[in-house]
Design an enzyme around this catalytic site. Structure first.
Site, PDB file in Angstrom:
ATOM      1  N   ARG A 207       0.846  -1.173   0.000  1.00  0.00           N
ATOM      2  CA  ARG A 207       0.000   0.000   0.000  1.00  0.00           C
ATOM      3  C   ARG A 207       0.895   1.240   0.000  1.00  0.00           C
ATOM      4  NH1 ARG A 207      -3.615  -2.365  -1.586  1.00  0.00           N
ATOM      5  NH2 ARG A 207      -5.774  -2.486  -0.902  1.00  0.00           N
ATOM      6  N   GLU A 232      -2.052   8.287  -4.888  1.00  0.00           N
ATOM      7  CA  GLU A 232      -2.458   7.839  -6.221  1.00  0.00           C
ATOM      8  C   GLU A 232      -3.700   8.615  -6.665  1.00  0.00           C
ATOM      9  OE1 GLU A 232      -3.139   3.635  -6.023  1.00  0.00           O
ATOM     10  OE2 GLU A 232      -1.092   3.179  -5.419  1.00  0.00           O
ATOM     11  N   HIS A 249      -0.473   0.354  -9.537  1.00  0.00           N
ATOM     12  CA  HIS A 249      -1.229  -0.407  -8.542  1.00  0.00           C
ATOM     13  C   HIS A 249      -2.020  -1.535  -9.218  1.00  0.00           C
ATOM     14  CE1 HIS A 249      -3.176   0.066  -4.304  1.00  0.00           C
ATOM     15  NE2 HIS A 249      -3.060  -1.212  -4.644  1.00  0.00           N
TER      16      HIS A 249
END
Length: 345
Positions: A207, A232, A249
């Site tokens: 993460r 992000e 991601h």
């Protein structure tokens, strides 16, 4: 029943269509007005599920088709009698394959023997356990760190964080947590970044926020592989520029993982509603036997899926979200009949 579903949830119309009326929206567009009359909310990671979203709504079930939990206020759901289910582990194989693919590519390009390297795995849950099993099958020595598991299971083969950070290859697979006895936010930070040297291969496929990016961009490593970022899609372009793989991601974005995320929520929703499962849904992913005829592991893995294309796709970070939403088809290794033996466990 009325459903609001993130339109990036895999095969949502086929899997959930028999339950009732579906309104499908991009995750970032799901707002208070959209969910007001909904009975069921099904999301991925881009929707913040909290009081601001749900207060005054009719929602009684929230399903998250991804493994992360930091986008959901579970305390609010519990306090308000809203059932919550998260598809924990749905993408664990996909992420483990991402890491192994990177290691195999790097071993070839930088001319090292990965069986002579140590792999520090920080977070040995669903992903970390699968990765450790693959690494051990390939002859890579693992240094496993997971204080919550060690506290509850007394695992003698686990190591402390500094020892894991001293490995040749260091990879993070923790959830993002901010409190409790072992918070993971900025787990790698100014106080312990000295364990990372200019010979370290460093991954973040966990993460954004698990590694302090301000310190990271000033620290010389051998190689960075970054799939998860703070802020992000407005990612750190200094880290992006210097990374071997800088991906949006997507480590867990295999077709299998996305299907399993939806299917696990479907199973939980059937339990919640008493709805009889459609037995055909479990077989929704059926690509047949896919063949790869390469004589080495690197070429085999890259023919199955070449992650460099993901890096190229987001050189312009304006493509970050669109690329994630329209990610290429990628099947996990067990679907392939391969000339070269794959590390499938």
């Amino acid at each position: 029943m009325k459903f609001v579903i993130d339109d990036a949830c895999y095969a949502y119309d086929t899997i959930f269509g028999d339950f009732g009326e579906i309104s499908a929206l991009p995750g970032r567009s799901i707002d208070k007005a959209a969910v007001k009359e909904a009975d069921v909310l099904i999301v991925r990671s881009r929707t913040k599920v909290n009081q601001a979203l749900l207060e005054g709504s009719k929602v009684k079930f929230v399903g998250s088709t991804v493994a992360g939990l930091d986008h959901v206020d579970q305390n609010y759901l519990q306090d308000n009698g809203i059932t919550f289910f998260s598809a924990q582990g749905c993408n664990s194989m996909a992420v483990a394959e991402f890491v192994i693919s990177a290691i195999v590519n790097l071993a070839d390009e930088l001319n090292f023997d990965y069986t002579k390297k140590t792999l520090g795995i920080i977070g040995v849950g669903n992903v970390g356990s699968r990765l450790a099993a693959k690494a051990e099958l390939m002859g890579i020595k693992t240094l496993l760190n997971d204080p919550p598991r060690q506290d509850s299971e007394d695992l003698l083969n686990f190591v402390d964080l500094d020892t894991a950070l001293s490995a040749d290859i260091v990879t993070f697979h923790t959830p993002l947590t901010f409190d409790g006895e072992h918070p993971s936010y900025q787990l790698l930070n100014e106080a312990n970044f000295h364990n990372i040297t200019n010979q370290t291969i460093l991954f973040n496929a966990a993460r954004g926020g698990v590694i302090n990016e301000n310190v990271w961009e000033k620290t010389q490593t051998k190689v960075n592989i970054i799939d998860c970022w703070e802020n992000e899609p407005n990612i750190n372009q200094n880290l992006q520029k210097d990374a071997y793989w800088a991906t949006p991601h997507i480590a867990g974005h295999s077709v299998d993982a996305k299907f399993m995320g939806s299917f696990m929520v479907y199973e939980a929703l059937c339990d919640f509603t008493g709805y009889k499962q459609d037995e055909s849904i479990v077989n929704l992913i059926a690509p047949g036997i896919l063949k790869v005829k390469k004589d080495n592991l690197k070429d085999t893995l890259n023919e199955i899926y070449d992650f460099k294309q993901d890096t190229v796709a987001i050189k312009n970070i304006g493509n970050f979200e669109d690329y994630r939403r329209n990610y290429p088809i990628r099947y996990e290794w067990h679907h392939f009949d391969s000339t070269t033996v794959l590390p499938i466990v």
